[in-house]
Design a protein around this motif. Sequence first.
Motif, PDB file in Angstrom:
ATOM      1  N   GLN A 280       0.672  -1.248  -0.187  1.00 36.04           N
ATOM      2  CA  GLN A 280       0.183   0.191  -0.171  1.00 36.04           C
ATOM      3  C   GLN A 280       0.777   1.089   0.219  1.00 36.04           C
ATOM      4  N   ILE A 281       1.673   1.656   0.979  1.00 36.72           N
ATOM      5  CA  ILE A 281       2.856   2.283   0.911  1.00 36.72           C
ATOM      6  C   ILE A 281       3.632   2.172  -0.602  1.00 36.72           C
ATOM      7  N   LYS A 282       3.860   1.462  -1.454  1.00 37.88           N
ATOM      8  CA  LYS A 282       4.681   1.754  -2.888  1.00 37.88           C
ATOM      9  C   LYS A 282       3.166   2.395  -3.323  1.00 37.88           C
ATOM     10  N   ARG A 283       2.216   1.742  -3.215  1.00 38.32           N
ATOM     11  CA  ARG A 283       0.828   1.984  -4.920  1.00 38.32           C
ATOM     12  C   ARG A 283       0.405   3.467  -4.211  1.00 38.32           C
ATOM     13  N   HIS A 284       0.431   4.272  -3.050  1.00 38.47           N
ATOM     14  CA  HIS A 284       0.390   4.806  -2.735  1.00 38.47           C
ATOM     15  C   HIS A 284       1.095   6.602  -3.602  1.00 38.47           C
ATOM     16  N   TYR A 285       2.367   6.462  -2.636  1.00 39.86           N
ATOM     17  CA  TYR A 285       3.473   7.369  -4.090  1.00 39.86           C
ATOM     18  C   TYR A 285       3.664   7.494  -4.933  1.00 39.86           C
ATOM     19  N   TYR A 286       3.499   6.445  -5.395  1.00 35.78           N
ATOM     20  CA  TYR A 286       4.865   5.919  -6.943  1.00 35.78           C
ATOM     21  C   TYR A 286       2.906   6.023  -8.301  1.00 35.78           C
ATOM     22  N   VAL A 287       1.459   6.437  -7.586  1.00 27.92           N
ATOM     23  CA  VAL A 287       0.411   6.172  -8.551  1.00 27.92           C
ATOM     24  C   VAL A 287      -0.103   7.551  -8.121  1.00 27.92           C
ATOM     25  N   VAL A 288      -0.193   7.735  -6.797  1.00 30.99           N
ATOM     26  CA  VAL A 288      -0.659   8.928  -6.561  1.00 30.99           C
ATOM     27  C   VAL A 288      -0.105  10.308  -6.849  1.00 30.99           C
ATOM     28  N   HIS A 289       1.177  10.523  -6.970  1.00 34.07           N
ATOM     29  CA  HIS A 289       1.557  11.583  -7.372  1.00 34.07           C
ATOM     30  C   HIS A 289       2.172  11.483  -9.356  1.00 34.07           C
ATOM     31  N   GLU A 290       0.904  11.459  -9.783  1.00 31.01           N
ATOM     32  CA  GLU A 290       1.264  12.151 -10.843  1.00 31.01           C
ATOM     33  C   GLU A 290       2.401  12.931 -11.482  1.00 31.01           C
ATOM     34  N   ASP A 291       2.840  13.998 -10.641  1.00 30.26           N
ATOM     35  CA  ASP A 291       3.456  14.537 -11.584  1.00 30.26           C
ATOM     36  C   ASP A 291       5.253  14.581 -12.144  1.00 30.26           C
ATOM     37  N   ILE A 292       5.370  13.722 -10.406  1.00 30.11           N
ATOM     38  CA  ILE A 292       6.906  12.856 -10.852  1.00 30.11           C
ATOM     39  C   ILE A 292       6.895  11.901 -10.977  1.00 30.11           C
ATOM     40  N   ASN A 293       5.451  11.110 -11.402  1.00 32.48           N
ATOM     41  CA  ASN A 293       5.465   9.792 -11.902  1.00 32.48           C
ATOM     42  C   ASN A 293       4.480   9.777 -13.010  1.00 32.48           C
ATOM     43  N   PRO A 294       4.831  10.725 -13.633  1.00 34.04           N
ATOM     44  CA  PRO A 294       4.023  10.070 -14.768  1.00 34.04           C
ATOM     45  C   PRO A 294       3.706   8.666 -15.376  1.00 34.04           C
ATOM     46  N   THR A 295       4.117   7.854 -15.383  1.00 38.29           N
ATOM     47  CA  THR A 295       3.544   6.744 -16.067  1.00 38.29           C
ATOM     48  C   THR A 295       3.300   5.540 -14.465  1.00 38.29           C
ATOM     49  N   GLN A 296       3.536   5.995 -13.660  1.00 40.06           N
ATOM     50  CA  GLN A 296       2.409   5.407 -12.384  1.00 40.06           C
ATOM     51  C   GLN A 296       2.830   4.303 -12.237  1.00 40.06           C
ATOM     52  N   VAL A 297       4.319   4.144 -12.473  1.00 37.32           N
ATOM     53  CA  VAL A 297       4.509   2.520 -12.278  1.00 37.32           C
ATOM     54  C   VAL A 297       5.486   2.120 -10.933  1.00 37.32           C
ATOM     55  N   VAL A 298       4.936   1.111 -10.725  1.00 35.49           N
ATOM     56  CA  VAL A 298       5.192   0.892  -8.829  1.00 35.49           C
ATOM     57  C   VAL A 298       6.989   0.337  -8.852  1.00 35.49           C
ATOM     58  N   PRO A 299       8.064   0.461  -8.733  1.00 34.42           N
ATOM     59  CA  PRO A 299       8.731  -0.292  -8.675  1.00 34.42           C
ATOM     60  C   PRO A 299       8.797  -1.645  -7.680  1.00 34.42           C
ATOM     61  N   LEU A 300       9.192  -2.848  -8.447  1.00 31.08           N
ATOM     62  CA  LEU A 300       8.972  -4.142  -7.266  1.00 31.08           C
ATOM     63  C   LEU A 300      10.412  -4.067  -6.369  1.00 31.08           C
ATOM     64  N   GLY A 301      11.531  -2.767  -6.291  1.00 30.59           N
ATOM     65  CA  GLY A 301      12.753  -3.170  -5.023  1.00 30.59           C
ATOM     66  C   GLY A 301      11.851  -2.421  -4.390  1.00 30.59           C
TER      67      GLY A 301
END
Length: 349
Positions: A280-301
Amino acid sequence: MTTQENSTHGSYVTKGESFDRDMSYIDDRITRDGRDGWPVEAGRYRLIAARACPWANRTLISRRLLGLEDALSVGMPGPTHDKRSWTFDLDEGGVDPVLGYERLQQAYFARFPDYPRGITVPAVVDVPSRAVVTNDFQQITLDFTAEWTEHHRDGAPDLYPVAQRAEIDALSRWMLHRVNNGVYKVGFAGSQQVYEDEFRALWAALDELEERLGRSRYLLGPAITEADVRLFPTLIRFDPVYHGHFKANRQPLASMPNLWNYTKDLFTTPGFGDTVDFEQIKRHYYVVHEDINPTQVVPLGPDLSPLLEGHDRDRFETATWGPEGTAPQPPLAAEVVDPAHTPLHVSGR
């Protein structure tokens, strides 16, 4: 968490400017004497606390450590939100089973129909009226400790000892601006110069904490306090999120002996690590913050399994739960973190 973070989904950075967190919250308090109109009553209130959010995470830790589960129910929104609100998409039918709401926004509007700020977690909601009471994350955990004492479990630690309150308050203020919010100032910097200034300020603060934790097991000595509850949610998110996503990448936390062993120590302490959901932590940051992660790809590591390895903190004088305290019982069955979201399963190994 703030108006800026919730006002427009995916928009957090203002070009050329520093990140400015709106620190205006609903400052009503739930107290023994009910002086704000909200007396402490078992079963009356519901804590809304997304596992993804570090500010909400501290309320989940405090509730566990103090044993307030029977007195204060908890609702957990999913890890993402849109421009309107956190949503209860993890619950059956997408509706909180106690409040009957799809969105936390509804509890805010039940009390303030024209509420102008961000719909933030943590929030405490009055169940009879289904209206928000407070979202003042700085005060909520202090009141759990000092005002909800009648409902503390036997052996609950004193997280806010009277003799240490001034020191805890001063350290908490410093950590808020330099570390807890410091990572956001780095991640949401709107220019190269702002980023570099905030980067250096954050790492200077982490270096101070590294030195401090070379003198005692916990921040203020041999026992855990409110200060540890406030620092841990930031540290546990550092390597999986802040190091890369927020560009706070001078070095991983795992390369700092005192901070890393302190983090491992608390992660394996009942009430701390058992509130953490890395998926949930990684999904929140990497999906919601589209302007700094526009692809919304969530890293595995990264590989988080080293969190379960031994630490060296028992070299210090230790009274983790205080002179008469004990460890909390395991989490309620309904509140156990999905095993697939724990260190051995989220690193793509």
